[in-house]
Every structure is written in structure tokens, then in C-alpha cells.
Design a protein around this motif. Structure first.
Motif, PDB file in Angstrom:
ATOM      1  N   ASP A   1       1.683  11.465   0.510  1.00 21.45           N
ATOM      2  CA  ASP A   1       0.716  12.167  -0.060  1.00 21.45           C
ATOM      3  C   ASP A   1      -0.538  13.225   0.338  1.00 21.45           C
ATOM      4  O   ASP A   1      -0.569  13.055   1.353  1.00 21.45           O
ATOM      5  CB  ASP A   1      -0.266  11.878  -1.192  1.00 21.45           C
TER       6      ASP A   1
ATOM      7  N   ASP B   1      -3.341  13.590  -0.013  1.00 25.32           N
ATOM      8  CA  ASP B   1      -5.123  12.251   0.727  1.00 25.32           C
ATOM      9  C   ASP B   1      -5.045  12.507   2.014  1.00 25.32           C
ATOM     10  O   ASP B   1      -3.954  11.880   3.081  1.00 25.32           O
ATOM     11  CB  ASP B   1      -3.410  11.028   0.279  1.00 25.32           C
TER      12      ASP B   1
ATOM     13  N   SER C   1      -6.762   8.819   6.585  1.00 26.97           N
ATOM     14  CA  SER C   1      -6.017   8.152   8.092  1.00 26.97           C
ATOM     15  C   SER C   1      -6.713   7.558   9.082  1.00 26.97           C
ATOM     16  O   SER C   1      -7.445   8.077   8.844  1.00 26.97           O
ATOM     17  CB  SER C   1      -4.911   8.171   8.251  1.00 26.97           C
TER      18      SER C   1
ATOM     19  N   ASN D   1      -2.195   3.793   8.287  1.00 25.52           N
ATOM     20  CA  ASN D   1      -2.598   4.059   6.820  1.00 25.52           C
ATOM     21  C   ASN D   1      -2.133   6.058   6.719  1.00 25.52           C
ATOM     22  O   ASN D   1      -2.735   6.067   5.668  1.00 25.52           O
ATOM     23  CB  ASN D   1      -4.334   3.582   6.521  1.00 25.52           C
TER      24      ASN D   1
ATOM     25  N   LYS E   1       2.085   2.676   2.890  1.00 27.18           N
ATOM     26  CA  LYS E   1       1.190   3.591   3.532  1.00 27.18           C
ATOM     27  C   LYS E   1       2.275   3.280   4.809  1.00 27.18           C
ATOM     28  O   LYS E   1       3.055   2.530   4.876  1.00 27.18           O
ATOM     29  CB  LYS E   1      -0.145   3.676   3.644  1.00 27.18           C
TER      30      LYS E   1
ATOM     31  N   THR F   1       1.018  -0.969   0.485  1.00 29.94           N
ATOM     32  CA  THR F   1       0.544  -0.597   0.212  1.00 29.94           C
ATOM     33  C   THR F   1       0.782   1.161   0.083  1.00 29.94           C
ATOM     34  O   THR F   1       0.119   2.509   0.416  1.00 29.94           O
ATOM     35  CB  THR F   1      -0.277   0.123   1.683  1.00 29.94           C
TER      36      THR F   1
ATOM     37  N   SER G   1      -0.159   8.392   4.452  1.00 32.33           N
ATOM     38  CA  SER G   1       0.244   8.695   2.830  1.00 32.33           C
ATOM     39  C   SER G   1       0.961   9.545   3.181  1.00 32.33           C
ATOM     40  O   SER G   1       1.528  10.622   3.386  1.00 32.33           O
ATOM     41  CB  SER G   1      -1.374   8.813   2.326  1.00 32.33           C
TER      42      SER G   1
END
Length: 251
Positions: free
Chosen positions: A182, A185, A188, A178, A164, A162, A180
Motif C-alpha cells: 500500500d 502506508d 517500514s 515490513n 508485507k 502480514t 507494504s
């Protein structure tokens, strides 16, 4: 030295400790004895002061085919798949900023860090590994000291990465799942300590009544927590939740 590996060193050098003034409240033996294996794994301690290794488990040499006499940290870094190395560099840099901006550097020893990358095996093939790290020592300025790193093969569970990061809270701290790299994004998952306890007991095969007895709460409360956990994690059922939790290093 490979340029990407040097970039990793640069990230850690900017956080390196000059002297150790605080250490993890749990002993190394207790930490290694508490490791729950979901596949073949090895561990070692890296000292960020001089990048030296200690407490290396024999499985590291067996899995990667390293020479036991001259293995260095750069050998371990060099086994990371070239296409995943940039992610690892960015992940370590992201973690530095995330703790500074969202949690507090002094809580670094209260979190287990988890993300995945592919690693080269002794036969030259690559497998997906779950990397988990727990800081053991720091200085008063929040500089990195020694870290316990655990690498577990998880390609029997999935070959999908993933890319992440998850931060598993210890000592009652919340967990962040989770994350990211980015910045656009914002998704979470944050689990409370109670939710983490329930997830881990589910992973041990306990039902609602058994979990309720363990945690001294009602089965109805457990049921409500399970419903919230599934919604938070976007898992269709408990089986998917457990699988994702294993991949994220939560259990």
C-alpha cells in the motif's frame, strides 16, 4: 494457464535476461549449506529465461505431492492459495519497482527477498509458507537470470500473514523490513548490518557479553543496539523480536 499465474509470468518476462553476464559470488552448494531451517522446507532454482527448474530438493515433491517426472514451475505457482495469488503478483511487481526506484537493480544479487503465502499440501489442506528468493545470475541490463527459491512451512509459528515484504541485505547492504504494498502506508523498518548481526546472534541464544565478544564491541554498545532494535521493530521483548525475524526470513 490461470489468469493470475499468467500475470506473474508477465511480471517476470518484463525483467527476463537474454544472456547471463554476472553471477552470485557465493556457490550454490555454499548457499544451500547456509540455509537455517525454522521448519520443513524445500528449495529449487528457477531460470527466468525459459522458466525451467533445476536443483530441486526431494522435499518439494513430498510436501506438495507433485509427480517428480513432470513437475514444472506452474505446478509450484498453482499450489499457491487462490486468495494469496493476487498478493504474490503484486509483490513481485512491487519488488521490480522498489529496486529500480530505491536501491538500484545492480544490487539485486545483494538482497534476499522474503514474504509469506499459503501453499497447498499433498493432502489438499493449506499451510503458511515463508518464501525466500536470492537472485543468482543477471545480465548487464539488470535482467533476471536464475533465482534460488526456498519455501519453509511456518504454520507451527503462526497462521497470520502480514502480506508485507522484507529485503534482507547481504554483503553489508541495509535491510528493509515490513514493506507494504500500500503506497499510502509509508511504515517500514530499516536495519543496519550491525543490527542484523546482533539479531542473528540473539536468535542463536547469545547474551550481551557473548555478542560483544563475537563482534568486538562493548556489552554496553550491544545493550544500546538491542534497545534501538526493539524500538524500530515495535517488539515488546526479545522473544517477539526473534519470532518476527524468523517470519520475515531474517534468521
Amino acid at each position: 494457464m490461470d489468469a493470475e499465474i499468467q500475470n506473474l509470468h508477465n511480471v517476470w518476462l518484463s525483467n527476463r535476461t537474454t544472456r547471463t553476464t554476472s553471477s552470485h559470488p557465493i556457490s550454490f552448494d555454499d548457499l544451500t549449506n547456509s540455509i537455517i531451517s525454522t521448519g520443513p522446507f524445500y528449495f529449487y532454482i528457477i531460470d527466468f529465461f525459459d522458466m525451467s527448474l533445476s536443483h530441486i530438493s526431494p522435499a518439494l515433491y513430498q510436501m506438495h505431492g507433485f509427480d517428480q517426472e513432470d513437475t514444472t514451475f506452474n505446478h509450484i505457482l498453482g499450489a499457491i492459495h487462490p486468495e494469496d495469488l493476487d498478493f504474490v503478483v503484486k509483490a513481485e511487481d512491487f519488488l521490480t519497482r522498489f529496486f529500480s526506484e530505491n536501491i538500484s537493480r545492480d544490487k539485486l544479487m545483494s538482497y534476499k527477498i522474503s514474504y509469506c503465502h499459503r501453499g497447498r499440501l499433498r493432502n489438499g489442506e493449506y499451510a503458511l509458507f515463508n518464501h525466500q528468493a536470492l537472485m543468482l545470475t543477471m545480465d548487464d541490463d539488470g535482467g533476471y537470470g536464475k533465482s534460488l527459491n526456498i519455501h519453509t512451512r511456518i504454520d507451527h509459528l503462526t497462521n497470520f500473514n502480514t502480506y508485507k515484504i522484507s529485503l534482507i541485505g547481504l554483503h553489508g547492504e541495509p535491510s528493509f523490513m515490513n514493506l507494504s504494498l500500500d503506497e499510502n502506508d509509508g511504515h517500514s523498518i530499516e536495519f543496519s548490518k550491525r543490527e542484523i548481526d546482533i539479531i542473528r546472534l540473539l536468535g542463536n541464544g547469545l547474551n550481551n557479553n557473548e555478542i560483544a565478544a563475537k563482534l568486538f564491541i562493548s556489552p554496553l554498545t550491544v545493550k544500546k543496539h538491542r534497545k534501538n532494535i526493539l524500538a524500530k521493530s515495535d517488539s515488546k521483548n526479545t522473544v517477539e523480536l526473534i519470532k518476527n525475524s524468523i517470519l520475515q526470513g531474517l534468521i
